[in-house]
Design a protein around this motif. Structure first.
Motif, PDB file in Angstrom:
ATOM      1  N   PRO A   1       0.689  23.698  42.303  1.00  0.00           N
ATOM      2  CA  PRO A   1       0.608  22.683  43.343  1.00  0.00           C
ATOM      3  C   PRO A   1      -0.315  23.144  44.457  1.00  0.00           C
ATOM      4  N   GLY A   2      -1.271  22.276  44.756  1.00  0.00           N
ATOM      5  CA  GLY A   2      -2.146  22.546  45.882  1.00  0.00           C
ATOM      6  C   GLY A   2      -3.393  23.313  45.530  1.00  0.00           C
ATOM      7  N   GLY A   3      -3.610  23.707  44.278  1.00  0.00           N
ATOM      8  CA  GLY A   3      -4.832  24.433  43.988  1.00  0.00           C
ATOM      9  C   GLY A   3      -4.945  24.816  42.542  1.00  0.00           C
ATOM     10  N   GLY A   4      -6.050  25.477  42.209  1.00  0.00           N
ATOM     11  CA  GLY A   4      -6.285  25.940  40.852  1.00  0.00           C
ATOM     12  C   GLY A   4      -7.132  24.981  40.073  1.00  0.00           C
ATOM     13  N   ALA A   5      -8.336  25.392  39.722  1.00  0.00           N
ATOM     14  CA  ALA A   5      -9.268  24.519  39.027  1.00  0.00           C
ATOM     15  C   ALA A   5      -9.075  24.614  37.521  1.00  0.00           C
ATOM     16  N   VAL A   6      -7.858  24.412  37.050  1.00  0.00           N
ATOM     17  CA  VAL A   6      -7.563  24.429  35.622  1.00  0.00           C
ATOM     18  C   VAL A   6      -6.586  23.305  35.308  1.00  0.00           C
ATOM     19  N   ILE A   7      -6.524  22.975  34.017  1.00  0.00           N
ATOM     20  CA  ILE A   7      -5.535  22.020  33.526  1.00  0.00           C
ATOM     21  C   ILE A   7      -4.482  22.812  32.787  1.00  0.00           C
ATOM     22  N   SER A   8      -3.239  22.622  33.122  1.00  0.00           N
ATOM     23  CA  SER A   8      -2.159  23.357  32.486  1.00  0.00           C
ATOM     24  C   SER A   8      -1.901  22.806  31.089  1.00  0.00           C
ATOM     25  N   VAL A   9      -2.220  23.612  30.082  1.00  0.00           N
ATOM     26  CA  VAL A   9      -1.951  23.240  28.694  1.00  0.00           C
ATOM     27  C   VAL A   9      -1.254  24.415  28.005  1.00  0.00           C
ATOM     28  N   ALA A  10      -0.284  24.977  28.685  1.00  0.00           N
ATOM     29  CA  ALA A  10       0.423  26.157  28.174  1.00  0.00           C
ATOM     30  C   ALA A  10       0.988  25.884  26.785  1.00  0.00           C
ATOM     31  N   GLY A  11       0.755  26.824  25.878  1.00  0.00           N
ATOM     32  CA  GLY A  11       1.264  26.702  24.518  1.00  0.00           C
ATOM     33  C   GLY A  11       0.398  25.868  23.599  1.00  0.00           C
ATOM     34  N   ALA A  12      -0.684  25.283  24.127  1.00  0.00           N
ATOM     35  CA  ALA A  12      -1.546  24.444  23.303  1.00  0.00           C
ATOM     36  C   ALA A  12      -2.464  25.300  22.432  1.00  0.00           C
TER      37      ALA A  12
ATOM     38  N   ILE B   1      -3.048  14.928  23.450  1.00  0.00           N
ATOM     39  CA  ILE B   1      -1.783  14.792  24.167  1.00  0.00           C
ATOM     40  C   ILE B   1      -1.566  15.946  25.145  1.00  0.00           C
ATOM     41  N   PRO B   2      -1.761  17.212  24.738  1.00  0.00           N
ATOM     42  CA  PRO B   2      -1.592  18.301  25.716  1.00  0.00           C
ATOM     43  C   PRO B   2      -2.536  18.193  26.909  1.00  0.00           C
ATOM     44  N   VAL B   3      -3.805  17.818  26.662  1.00  0.00           N
ATOM     45  CA  VAL B   3      -4.769  17.731  27.755  1.00  0.00           C
ATOM     46  C   VAL B   3      -4.446  16.563  28.676  1.00  0.00           C
ATOM     47  N   LEU B   4      -4.132  15.412  28.112  1.00  0.00           N
ATOM     48  CA  LEU B   4      -3.796  14.245  28.941  1.00  0.00           C
ATOM     49  C   LEU B   4      -2.512  14.484  29.730  1.00  0.00           C
ATOM     50  N   THR B   5      -1.547  15.153  29.112  1.00  0.00           N
ATOM     51  CA  THR B   5      -0.316  15.498  29.820  1.00  0.00           C
ATOM     52  C   THR B   5      -0.613  16.457  30.964  1.00  0.00           C
ATOM     53  N   GLY B   6      -1.458  17.455  30.699  1.00  0.00           N
ATOM     54  CA  GLY B   6      -1.841  18.396  31.745  1.00  0.00           C
ATOM     55  C   GLY B   6      -2.574  17.733  32.890  1.00  0.00           C
ATOM     56  N   LEU B   7      -3.428  16.775  32.578  1.00  0.00           N
ATOM     57  CA  LEU B   7      -4.138  16.041  33.626  1.00  0.00           C
ATOM     58  C   LEU B   7      -3.161  15.237  34.475  1.00  0.00           C
TER      59      LEU B   7
ATOM     60  N   GLY C   1      -9.962  24.548  24.973  1.00  0.00           N
ATOM     61  CA  GLY C   1     -11.401  24.369  25.096  1.00  0.00           C
ATOM     62  C   GLY C   1     -11.752  23.019  25.681  1.00  0.00           C
ATOM     63  N   LEU C   2     -11.050  21.972  25.265  1.00  0.00           N
ATOM     64  CA  LEU C   2     -11.292  20.640  25.808  1.00  0.00           C
ATOM     65  C   LEU C   2     -10.927  20.591  27.286  1.00  0.00           C
ATOM     66  N   ALA C   3      -9.806  21.220  27.645  1.00  0.00           N
ATOM     67  CA  ALA C   3      -9.401  21.246  29.055  1.00  0.00           C
ATOM     68  C   ALA C   3     -10.446  21.949  29.909  1.00  0.00           C
ATOM     69  N   ARG C   4     -10.991  23.034  29.393  1.00  0.00           N
ATOM     70  CA  ARG C   4     -12.010  23.772  30.147  1.00  0.00           C
ATOM     71  C   ARG C   4     -13.282  22.944  30.310  1.00  0.00           C
ATOM     72  N   ALA C   5     -13.717  22.297  29.223  1.00  0.00           N
ATOM     73  CA  ALA C   5     -14.916  21.465  29.293  1.00  0.00           C
ATOM     74  C   ALA C   5     -14.709  20.292  30.252  1.00  0.00           C
ATOM     75  N   ALA C   6     -13.499  19.730  30.237  1.00  0.00           N
ATOM     76  CA  ALA C   6     -13.210  18.600  31.120  1.00  0.00           C
ATOM     77  C   ALA C   6     -13.280  19.006  32.584  1.00  0.00           C
ATOM     78  N   MET C   7     -12.721  20.163  32.921  1.00  0.00           N
ATOM     79  CA  MET C   7     -12.752  20.611  34.313  1.00  0.00           C
ATOM     80  C   MET C   7     -14.169  20.944  34.766  1.00  0.00           C
ATOM     81  N   CYS C   8     -15.047  21.259  33.820  1.00  0.00           N
ATOM     82  CA  CYS C   8     -16.464  21.480  34.145  1.00  0.00           C
ATOM     83  C   CYS C   8     -17.241  20.166  34.158  1.00  0.00           C
ATOM     84  N   LEU C   9     -16.547  19.063  33.882  1.00  0.00           N
ATOM     85  CA  LEU C   9     -17.170  17.740  33.782  1.00  0.00           C
ATOM     86  C   LEU C   9     -18.313  17.752  32.770  1.00  0.00           C
TER      87      LEU C   9
END
Length: 337
Positions: A125-136, A177-183, A142-150
């Protein structure tokens, strides 16, 4: 070529083949020498990275131009570019840059280095330039990382590769599903990353849409499946996944998009005489069962299914499906019998 092939000497061949083999080696050397050199800027554009990143990969990890003359501009050969593309694919799949570089230099593939992939630190909460996809799985990370880099191109490529290798249902369940849930969680925590969610959504539509089109191109069907979101429902991503999964089974669907008014819904049923209808609702405000009561009488009544958290499973009993795989099974059965 493998190192063992390069180690073969002409003298180890029968005498009658020495001349031909020597000429072959000469031709290969000439082809390599005549291959066009590629500038740093051109490679950077091709990969979607900055020239500074390319210099770092060369200096730190040893993945760069195979030849570099002092005082001359750096040039990449086609083989150098291919190595960089393999390295980038591994990074997108969740492998660290260092491990990806080592894999490329050693000739290892994704299967050999997948266990090396490590998750990013979850968002807070309040920071961190990552998407939480723990256990994925690594591809989801890789998709979460690419998404955060736009990096839209990387997102589309990763989704497309997964569709071709594993299919629509697996790609939806295991990667998206993991990435959309993390977003969604990140938005709840920080109120941000709406632009990232939009990027992923557009990437899903582009990848799934192209995949679906290629599968059913030229297909003709007497009875189709209608796919739509409930009235006032803006979300449609599950419909793209469902259309692709149906196309894999050669079932043609017609997607009517978001916020479909009731009168347009009934008109579409009358005009197409579908074998089945599927309606998606994401929120409680849009999952109204009166929509089902508005379905017009037809000569061959369609199977009507609903999906999504906006519907009450008990109230919609007999119509509600809880996952993509179940929806595909029932819709295909309605079409093919």
């Amino acid at each position: 070529e493998s190192s063992s092939f390069r180690a073969i000497r002409a003298t180890s061949l029968p005498r009658c083949q020495n001349a031909r083999f020597g000429q072959l080696l000469h031709n290969q050397a000439m082809d390599s020498a005549q291959a066009p050199a590629i500038t740093v800027a051109a490679v950077a554009r091709r990969l979607g990275v900055s020239p500074a990143t390319l210099r770092t990969w060369d200096r730190r990890y040893g993945v760069g131009p195979s030849e570099h003359n002092a005082g001359a501009h750096r040039r990449y050969s086609p083989d150098d570019l291919a190595a960089l593309e393999r390295m980038q694919a591994l990074i997108r799949a969740g492998v660290s840059t260092a491990d990806a570089a080592r894999a490329v230099l050693s000739g290892a593939g994704l299967a050999a280095v997948a266990p090396l992939a490590t998750p990013k630190v979850p968002s807070r909460p309040g920071g961190g330039a990552v998407i939480s996809v723990a256990g994925a799985i690594p591809s989801a990370r890789g998709l979460a990382r690419a998404a955060m880099c736009l990096d839209g191109r990387a997102c589309v490529d990763l989704i497309t590769d997964s569709l071709r290798e594993r299919g629509a249902v697996w790609t939806w369940d295991e990667i998206l599903i993991p990435v959309l849930t993390g977003l969604g969680q990140r938005w709840n925590d920080t109120g941000g990353s709406i632009e990232t969610e939009h990027l992923v959504s557009e990437s899903v539509k582009q990848a799934f849409g192209a995949y679906t089109y290629e599968l059913i191109r030229g297909e003709r069907s007497e009875r189709v499946v209608l796919l739509a979101s409930a009235p006032d429902e803006p979300h449609t991503l599950p419909l793209w996944a469902l259309a692709a999964a149906l196309a894999e089974r050669r079932v043609v669907s017609v997607q009517l998009g978001s916020r479909l008014p009731v009168h347009s819904f009934t008109s579409a049923i009358k005009r197409t005489g579908p074998a089945a209808v599927f309606v998606w609702s994401q929120t409680d405000e849009t999952g109204h069962l009166d929509l089902l009561e508005a379905i017009p009488d037809t000569r061959r009544p369609p199977l009507v299914l609903v999906g999504g958290p906006g519907w009450d499973p008990h109230a919609a009993e007999g119509h509600w499906v809880g996952d993509l795989s179940s929806a595909v099974t029932r819709l295909v059965r309605a079409v093919v019998g």
